[in-house]
Design an enzyme around this catalytic site. Structure first.
Site, PDB file in Angstrom:
ATOM      1  N   GLU A  54     -45.110  43.655  18.754  1.00  0.00           N
ATOM      2  CA  GLU A  54     -45.932  44.748  18.223  1.00  0.00           C
ATOM      3  C   GLU A  54     -45.120  45.770  17.448  1.00  0.00           C
ATOM      4  OE1 GLU A  54     -46.223  43.558  21.278  1.00  0.00           O
ATOM      5  OE2 GLU A  54     -48.334  43.050  21.632  1.00  0.00           O
TER       6      GLU A  54
ATOM      7  N   PHE B 132     -55.414  45.894  35.250  1.00  0.00           N
ATOM      8  CA  PHE B 132     -54.438  45.036  34.592  1.00  0.00           C
ATOM      9  C   PHE B 132     -54.281  45.454  33.123  1.00  0.00           C
ATOM     10  CE2 PHE B 132     -53.454  41.075  32.217  1.00  0.00           C
ATOM     11  CZ  PHE B 132     -52.151  40.955  32.658  1.00  0.00           C
ATOM     12  N   GLN B 133     -53.064  45.633  32.711  1.00  0.00           N
ATOM     13  CA  GLN B 133     -52.711  46.049  31.348  1.00  0.00           C
ATOM     14  C   GLN B 133     -53.367  47.368  30.949  1.00  0.00           C
ATOM     15  OE1 GLN B 133     -53.075  42.610  28.706  1.00  0.00           O
ATOM     16  NE2 GLN B 133     -50.975  42.077  29.265  1.00  0.00           N
TER      17      GLN B 133
ATOM     18  N   LYS C 220     -62.644  47.876  25.938  1.00  0.00           N
ATOM     19  CA  LYS C 220     -63.243  46.572  25.646  1.00  0.00           C
ATOM     20  C   LYS C 220     -64.768  46.619  25.693  1.00  0.00           C
ATOM     21  CE  LYS C 220     -62.465  41.697  26.516  1.00  0.00           C
ATOM     22  NZ  LYS C 220     -61.718  40.702  27.291  1.00  0.00           N
TER      23      LYS C 220
ATOM     24  N   MET D 172     -21.476  52.083  12.410  1.00  0.00           N
ATOM     25  CA  MET D 172     -21.661  53.530  12.428  1.00  0.00           C
ATOM     26  C   MET D 172     -21.249  54.109  13.781  1.00  0.00           C
ATOM     27  SD  MET D 172     -22.295  55.944  10.475  1.00  0.00           S
ATOM     28  CE  MET D 172     -23.398  55.841   9.080  1.00  0.00           C
TER      29      MET D 172
HETATM   30  C1  LIG Z   1     -32.953  51.408  18.261  1.00  0.00           C
HETATM   31  C2  LIG Z   1     -31.635  52.069  18.060  1.00  0.00           C
HETATM   32  N1  LIG Z   1     -30.687  52.001  19.033  1.00  0.00           N
HETATM   33  C3  LIG Z   1     -29.494  52.586  18.856  1.00  0.00           C
HETATM   34  C4  LIG Z   1     -29.208  53.256  17.698  1.00  0.00           C
HETATM   35  C5  LIG Z   1     -27.855  53.948  17.510  1.00  0.00           C
HETATM   36  N2  LIG Z   1     -27.131  53.306  16.388  1.00  0.00           N
HETATM   37  C6  LIG Z   1     -27.098  53.884  15.160  1.00  0.00           C
HETATM   38  S1  LIG Z   1     -26.260  52.939  14.059  1.00  0.00           S
HETATM   39  C7  LIG Z   1     -25.894  51.793  15.220  1.00  0.00           C
HETATM   40  C8  LIG Z   1     -25.076  50.588  14.882  1.00  0.00           C
HETATM   41  C9  LIG Z   1     -25.702  49.719  13.864  1.00  0.00           C
HETATM   42  O1  LIG Z   1     -24.897  48.569  13.694  1.00  0.00           O
HETATM   43  P1  LIG Z   1     -25.173  47.565  12.533  1.00  0.00           P
HETATM   44  O2  LIG Z   1     -26.613  47.236  12.480  1.00  0.00           O
HETATM   45  O3  LIG Z   1     -24.242  46.422  12.649  1.00  0.00           O
HETATM   46  O4  LIG Z   1     -24.881  48.428  11.238  1.00  0.00           O
HETATM   47  P2  LIG Z   1     -23.472  48.941  10.645  1.00  0.00           P
HETATM   48  O5  LIG Z   1     -23.327  50.367  11.027  1.00  0.00           O
HETATM   49  O6  LIG Z   1     -22.400  48.076  11.208  1.00  0.00           O
HETATM   50  O7  LIG Z   1     -23.640  48.766   9.170  1.00  0.00           O
HETATM   51  C10 LIG Z   1     -26.425  52.150  16.461  1.00  0.00           C
HETATM   52  C11 LIG Z   1     -26.259  51.385  17.698  1.00  0.00           C
HETATM   53  C12 LIG Z   1     -30.230  53.318  16.725  1.00  0.00           C
HETATM   54  N3  LIG Z   1     -30.062  53.985  15.581  1.00  0.00           N
HETATM   55  N4  LIG Z   1     -31.403  52.689  16.917  1.00  0.00           N
END
Ligand SMILES: Cc1ncc(C[n+]2csc(CCOP(=O)(O)OP(=O)(O)O)c2C)c(N)n1
Ligand SMILES: [Mg+2]
Lengths: 190, 588
Positions: B52, B114-115, B164, B482
């Site tokens: 979803e 349920f749900q 529903k 990042m």
């Molecule tokens: C759902 C979610 N969980 C955690 C984060 C924190 N976060 C920001 S950037 C990142 C790493 C992303 O890694 P990647 O997709 O390999 O991109 P890169 O920075 O290596 O280009 C994380 C864990 C987020 N933004 N979104």
């Protein structure tokens, strides 16, 4: 990098301390529908605003409108935010900052009243003293036995506070308060 | 037309009457009556996702790339809770979504059936508004109101929770009307006095700047057109937030590049030193302002926004203008023209000379390599290869997202789909799918990270089933780049859990889904491989192996001001390690 800035304090929130915190009373006209109070309260808790007092009741039955009166504290910038955030809620018809309106008309405050029910239990001199004070504060007795009184008092918040404080050593049992109801002075509505 | 029908029929009829052509969804017990209607008609196409959340982001991509609301249909309980991330994402980025959720029958609500979950309770803080429909008589009105609220004023997501038994109940369907909403009536036209004042201010400015955001895109194509006109008339430089890219063309003469944490040096310095700032449809987010008390200290600030709560929220402005961007810009352009306003040409000339000096710092520079693919280079090549095509670019979240924003030039609004406010990893693939559904002949690319892509990789299956040839271009650095960069900046380069040891074989993964896989690790092979990706008429996963430890610069470290940027040529290990002080470390 810019050397002279390196030692400056570093935080996003520094601007906040510059402004004084004030108490404001907001009047919010809303559709009386399920969840509307949850939306208002959720807004305050979610964004970290204060609620000092909140009252709500349907005030225009034929239109199903309720009036919520909120007393809140914050810097002028935060109060303005609260005002606009409330206006953003879909079932909100109108938000009026009664405190700002009162000042605009050179009043110190809007009309604000609170009702409190106060239970005091005791015998002898303390009991008489409680009754004498109730008289002085224009509180009325709405329930009594030989051991207790329930007083009803209406007035500004600080008058109610004062009355409750005075009753404390005289056998104060419990208090129920309505929160602040408020209207603008003068002939016009909000 | 008024006529008797079931609640489920009403849902379909209302969608048709609202001009909906596509719905993204996933069935379940509490929406079966609606699904039974879907299969008995041809006007609305249902795109079956694999999760979803994917439906939510696909609808966001659809909405962002078309300007129309995205529509989602999910079941009660887990279907609804899986939508929460996408709803929050749409709320923060002001994307119009109408999400219809099934609910247990009214007589079971509150019984932990349920749900069952409290969908309106859970989604209240992550929607613009939501409704639980308790009577069949209310259903048509609420459905139409949902579209009105989602799309008017500052757009956003809404949820209509339909039990529903209401879907089975019969009632009289009412078509949409033009009756004004009883309480929600956003102000569209801006007051003329402040607009006049702003135009005068602009004409006297010696160092003006336009700072624009996603609100320009949301206002529609006319807003972008008027913006271009006003920029040309005034000769002022223009920068934009991440969300606003494309409103002014990247190839335009006055373009400074993106501003903010990973914006260009010239954009941030111009923001810091300007004397008149015209903020249009942007919200002074902390990623943009940096340290608030040192934000553009010498400027008069004009703020145009349709949402009054965005004005004076973090930054105090001198001239607030509440209204729709296109309407306000139309007035500004007209007043500029009729007012006989002239530019302060010598002042502007010297302002541009200053800006050109900042430009000369070449803040997006990186060290090229013949052996390893630099991530910036990969984006540049991808951009070159797609020039002249109708291309939509979505991203995941991380370094690759910032590099995409820095190195991919956007010429038109609605072609850049990214999760700005919430920063949701897993956004990009479903968003690209949504854009592809709306634009079957366009090239839809998700610029992805190796970590992010795994968050909604299941949507490859959706792309294959519906013949949607989206391209997933992974800048594979084997790190959550990042996160690793922040650990280097803030935590002594202790790379706690930001490295992934066992990434899948992305080529095989693509093939397992029925798509095509490509892997490249030599700069010399890049162009041919990109061409192969573009020419492949089915979904592609492109595993682009890039330099593992590249950092994304320039950067305003947390808690610093615009004029305290960390530039790539200054960013040796020591500066990086000491860039953020103790107080800054507490910030995000
Ligand atoms: C759902 C979610 N969980 C955690 C984060 C924190 N976060 C920001 S950037 C990142 C790493 C992303 O890694 P990647 O997709 O390999 O991109 P890169 O920075 O290596 O280009 C994380 C864990 C987020 N933004 N979104
Ligand atoms: Mg990565």
């Amino acid at each position: 990098m810019n050397a002279q800035n390196l030692n400056a304090p570093s935080a996003y929130f520094m601007a906040e301390v510059v402004e004084q915190v004030e108490s404001h009373t907001l009047s919010v006209l809303v559709d009386n529908e399920p969840g509307v109070l949850a939306r208002v309260i959720g807004l305050f808790s979610g964004r970290g605003y204060n609620i000092d007092s909140l009252t709500v009741s349907e005030t225009e039955h034929e239109k199903h409108l309720s009036r919520i009166t909120i007393v809140t504290t914050g810097t002028p910038m935060v109060i303005e935010q609260i005002h606009h955030q409330l206006e953003r809620l879909v079932p909100v018809h109108r938000v009026t900052n009664l405190t700002v309106e009162a000042r605009r008309r050179s009043f110190e405050k809007p009309l604000e009243r609170e009702l409190a029910l106060i239970k005091v239990a005791g015998v002898g001199e303390k009991r008489l003293e409680a009754l004498r004070l109730a008289d002085a504060f224009r509180a009325t007795v709405i329930d009594a036995t030989a051991e207790h009184f329930v007083f009803e008092i209406t007035g500004r918040t600080n008058k109610v506070e004062q009355f409750i404080a005075i009753l404390k050593p005289l056998g104060l049992v419990e208090v129920s308060r309505s929160g602040v109801a408020a209207l603008q002075r003068g002939p016009e509505g909000i | 037309m008024k006529r008797e029908m079931t609640g489920a029929e009403m849902v379909l009829q209302a969608l048709k009457d609202q001009g909906v052509k596509h719905v993204f969804g996933y069935p379940g017990g509490a929406v079966l009556p609606i699904y039974d209607e879907i299969i008995q008609q041809d006007d609305i196409q249902h795109v079956l996702v694999r999760h979803e959340q994917g439906a939510g982001h696909a609808a966001e991509g659809y909405a962002r790339s078309t300007g129309k609301p995205g529509v989602v249909l999910v079941t009660s309980g887990p279907g609804a809770t899986n939508m929460v991330t996408a709803l929050t994402d749409a709320l923060l980025d002001s994307i119009p979504l109408v999400c219809i959720t099934g609910q247990v029958p009214t007589h079971l609500i509150g019984s932990d059936a349920f749900q069952e979950c409290d969908t309106v309770g859970i989604t209240r803080p992550c929607t613009k508004h939501n409704w639980l429909v308790k009577r069949i008589e209310d259903l048509p009105r609420i459905l139409h109101e949902a579209f009105y609220v989602a799309t008017s004023g500052r757009p956003g997501p809404v949820v209509v929770d339909v039990p529903k038994d209401i879907q089975f109940a019969t009632g009289i369907y009412e078509p949409p009307t033009n009756i004004a909403h009883k309480s929600y009536r956003p102000k569209i036209k801006g007051d003329i006095e402040p607009i006049r004042h702003a135009v005068e201010l602009l004409s006297r400015a010696k160092k003006p700047i336009f700072y624009t955001g996603g609100g320009v895109i949301n206002s529609g194509p006319a807003a972008a057109q008027l913006l271009r006109e006003l920029v040309q008339l005034t000769g002022a430089p223009i920068t934009s937030t991440l969300m606003g890219l494309g409103a002014y063309p990247a190839s335009g003469d006055n373009w400074l590049g993106m501003l903010g944490m990973h914006g260009t040096y010239e954009a941030n310095m111009a923001m810091h030193d300007c004397d008149v700032m015209i903020c249009i449809g942007a919200r002074f987010d902390d990623r943009i302002t940096g340290r608030i008390d040192a934000f553009s200290p010498k400027s008069f600030k004009v703020h145009i926004d349709i949402d009054p709560s965005s004005i004076n929220k973090t930054v105090k402005v001198d001239i607030p203008i509440v209204g729709d961007v296109a309407h306000v810009l139309e007035d500004m352009v007209r007043l500029w023209r009729t007012g006989g306003h002239k530019l302060d040409a010598p002042a502007l000339k010297s302002w541009w000379e200053t800006i050109d000096r900042w430009r000369g710092r070449n803040s997006l520079a990186y060290r090229p390599s013949e052996d390893i693919i630099m991530p910036q280079y990969a984006i540049q090549r991808l951009y070159e290869a797609t020039k002249g095509r109708k291309t939509f670019v979505s991203t995941e979240v991380g370094q690759h997202q910032m590099w995409a924003a820095q190195f991919f030039g956007f010429e038109a609004p609605n072609h850049w789909l990214t999760s700005g406010g919430l920063g949701t990893m897993g956004y990009g693939l479903p968003a690209a799918i949504g854009a592809q559904v709306a634009h079957p002949d366009a090239l839809c690319i998700d610029i992805a990270g190796d970590a992010s892509i795994l968050m909604n990789i299941q949507e490859m299956s959706t792309a294959v089933q519906f013949g949607l040839p989206v391209k997933v271009f992974i800048l594979n650095n084997q790190y959550m780049g990042m996160v690793r960069q922040w650990q280097q900046l803030l935590h002594g380069n202790r790379l706690s859990h930001s490295y992934m040891d066992s990434l899948p074989d992305f080529v095989k993964l693509a093939e397992a889904f029925g798509g095509h896989g490509i892997v490249v690790d030599k700069p010399a092979d890049l162009d041919d491989a990109i061409q192969e990706m573009i020419d492949t008429p089915k979904p592609v996963i492109f595993d682009c192996r890039v330099a593992n430890l590249a950092n994304c610069f320039p950067m305003i470290p947390s808690g610093k001001a615009h004029n305290e940027m960390l530039l790539p040529d200054e960013a040796n290990d020591e500066t990086v390690a000491n860039a953020i002080d103790a107080a800054g470390k507490a910030l995000v």
